[in-house]
Design an enzyme around this catalytic site. Sequence first.
Site, PDB file in Angstrom:
ATOM      1  N   ASP A  63       0.705   6.346   2.280  1.00 10.56           N
ATOM      2  CA  ASP A  63       1.109   4.986   1.895  1.00 10.56           C
ATOM      3  C   ASP A  63       1.819   5.002   0.542  1.00 10.56           C
ATOM      4  O   ASP A  63       1.710   5.968  -0.217  1.00 10.56           O
ATOM      5  CB  ASP A  63      -0.115   4.046   1.851  1.00 10.56           C
ATOM      6  CG  ASP A  63      -1.318   4.665   1.169  1.00 10.56           C
ATOM      7  OD1 ASP A  63      -1.151   5.669   0.449  1.00 10.56           O
ATOM      8  OD2 ASP A  63      -2.427   4.141   1.347  1.00 10.56           O
ATOM      9  N   ASN A 124     -13.500  -1.794   1.086  1.00  7.84           N
ATOM     10  CA  ASN A 124     -13.524  -2.754   2.199  1.00  7.84           C
ATOM     11  C   ASN A 124     -13.359  -2.047   3.553  1.00  7.84           C
ATOM     12  O   ASN A 124     -13.156  -2.701   4.571  1.00  7.84           O
ATOM     13  CB  ASN A 124     -12.424  -3.809   2.021  1.00  7.84           C
ATOM     14  CG  ASN A 124     -11.029  -3.201   2.015  1.00  7.84           C
ATOM     15  OD1 ASN A 124     -10.882  -1.976   2.133  1.00  7.84           O
ATOM     16  ND2 ASN A 124     -10.003  -4.023   1.896  1.00  7.84           N
ATOM     17  N   HIS A 126     -10.907   0.141   4.298  1.00  8.12           N
ATOM     18  CA  HIS A 126      -9.533   0.507   4.689  1.00  8.12           C
ATOM     19  C   HIS A 126      -9.345   2.022   4.660  1.00  8.12           C
ATOM     20  O   HIS A 126     -10.024   2.728   3.911  1.00  8.12           O
ATOM     21  CB  HIS A 126      -8.470  -0.215   3.839  1.00  8.12           C
ATOM     22  CG  HIS A 126      -8.296   0.244   2.424  1.00  8.12           C
ATOM     23  ND1 HIS A 126      -7.917  -0.596   1.403  1.00  8.12           N
ATOM     24  CD2 HIS A 126      -8.416   1.464   1.835  1.00  8.12           C
ATOM     25  CE1 HIS A 126      -7.816   0.076   0.271  1.00  8.12           C
ATOM     26  NE2 HIS A 126      -8.120   1.326   0.502  1.00  8.12           N
ATOM     27  N   GLU A 131      -5.776  -2.587   6.030  1.00 11.52           N
ATOM     28  CA  GLU A 131      -6.835  -3.465   5.563  1.00 11.52           C
ATOM     29  C   GLU A 131      -7.623  -4.023   6.755  1.00 11.52           C
ATOM     30  O   GLU A 131      -7.151  -3.955   7.898  1.00 11.52           O
ATOM     31  CB  GLU A 131      -6.224  -4.617   4.751  1.00 11.52           C
ATOM     32  CG  GLU A 131      -5.381  -4.165   3.541  1.00 11.52           C
ATOM     33  CD  GLU A 131      -6.225  -3.645   2.367  1.00 11.52           C
ATOM     34  OE1 GLU A 131      -7.354  -3.169   2.581  1.00 11.52           O
ATOM     35  OE2 GLU A 131      -5.730  -3.698   1.219  1.00 11.52           O
TER      36      GLU A 131
HETATM   37  C1  F6R Z   1      -4.350   5.855  -1.010  1.00 10.96           C
HETATM   38  C2  F6R Z   1      -5.153   5.558   0.178  1.00 10.96           C
HETATM   39  C3  F6R Z   1      -6.336   4.651   0.044  1.00 10.96           C
HETATM   40  C4  F6R Z   1      -7.416   5.282  -0.832  1.00 10.96           C
HETATM   41  C5  F6R Z   1      -8.609   4.357  -0.953  1.00 10.96           C
HETATM   42  C6  F6R Z   1      -9.684   4.935  -1.870  1.00 10.96           C
HETATM   43  O1  F6R Z   1      -3.280   6.703  -0.685  1.00 10.96           O
HETATM   44  O2  F6R Z   1      -4.840   6.018   1.243  1.00 10.96           O
HETATM   45  O3  F6R Z   1      -6.864   4.360   1.303  1.00 10.96           O
HETATM   46  O4  F6R Z   1      -7.813   6.500  -0.278  1.00 10.96           O
HETATM   47  O5  F6R Z   1      -8.208   3.121  -1.458  1.00 10.96           O
HETATM   48  O6  F6R Z   1      -9.179   5.028  -3.156  1.00 10.96           O
HETATM   49  P1  F6R Z   1     -10.012   5.719  -4.314  1.00 10.96           P
HETATM   50  O7  F6R Z   1     -10.028   7.176  -4.004  1.00 10.96           O
HETATM   51  O8  F6R Z   1      -9.224   5.431  -5.574  1.00 10.96           O
HETATM   52  O9  F6R Z   1     -11.370   5.107  -4.305  1.00 10.96           O
END
Ligand code: F6R
Length: 223
Positions: A63, A124, A126, A131
């Site tokens: 992403d 959440n 995701h 989401e």
């Molecule tokens: C970012 C991604 C997101 C993160 C998730 C956890 O490229 O794919 O799904 O893996 O938001 O983020 P952290 O590791 O910062 O808790």
Amino acid sequence: MKINVLKNYKELSSTVADIVEEQITKHPLTKLGLPTGSTPFGMYDELVNKKLDWKSVITFNLDVYLMNITRPQSYQSYMRKNLFDRTNIYPDNSHFPFRPFSAFEDKIKGSKGIDLCILGIGSNGHIAFNEPGSSFKSRTRVVNLDEQTIIDNARFFDSLDDVPTQAITMGLGTIMESKKIVLIANGVKKKSILNQAMLGIITEDVPASILQNHKNVKIYYCD
Ligand code: F6R
């Protein structure tokens, strides 16, 4: 689904770095799906220290924020700083979701698909930026970020207002086509959503729960 609980963040990082190392060593033409965020920092450090040969590896980031990509908070800057500038990967071999999205999807398919996809999980539920409520069949597209995601990610920005509200993400359908998936989660804040996603009902309200339908997925967690 088994959640492998590791001792600490160091062990989490080295375990997943060893999996990536084995993949690249056995299959130099590997295609990786890669995450950003705080959880993979240790994994990228470990990978850089292994001094692997990345010259035939192709990467697809999961992403990107819709924002000026030259800013330090962009995922393009993140990947350069944490991995790409520290290895011999060819810039032309590292891909971020781009428009038209069908061309990005074709690029993945044309390279015969992602062999190993590393994922984090949002508080959440995701994965990538799919989401809650995202269709299990979703493909690469623009999404509006959840309020919770914006709040969670504000720590990387100067203020809450500075956090982008939109992103481009691989879809859940896209991610599920990866041959192998490894999800990493760090910290007690992730414990309950991880349990819900991996041990609870499979529902689009908890996007990561779709992973229960994948044949080759490993989950690693540490407090
Ligand atoms: C970012 C991604 C997101 C993160 C998730 C956890 O490229 O794919 O799904 O893996 O938001 O983020 P952290 O590791 O910062 O808790």
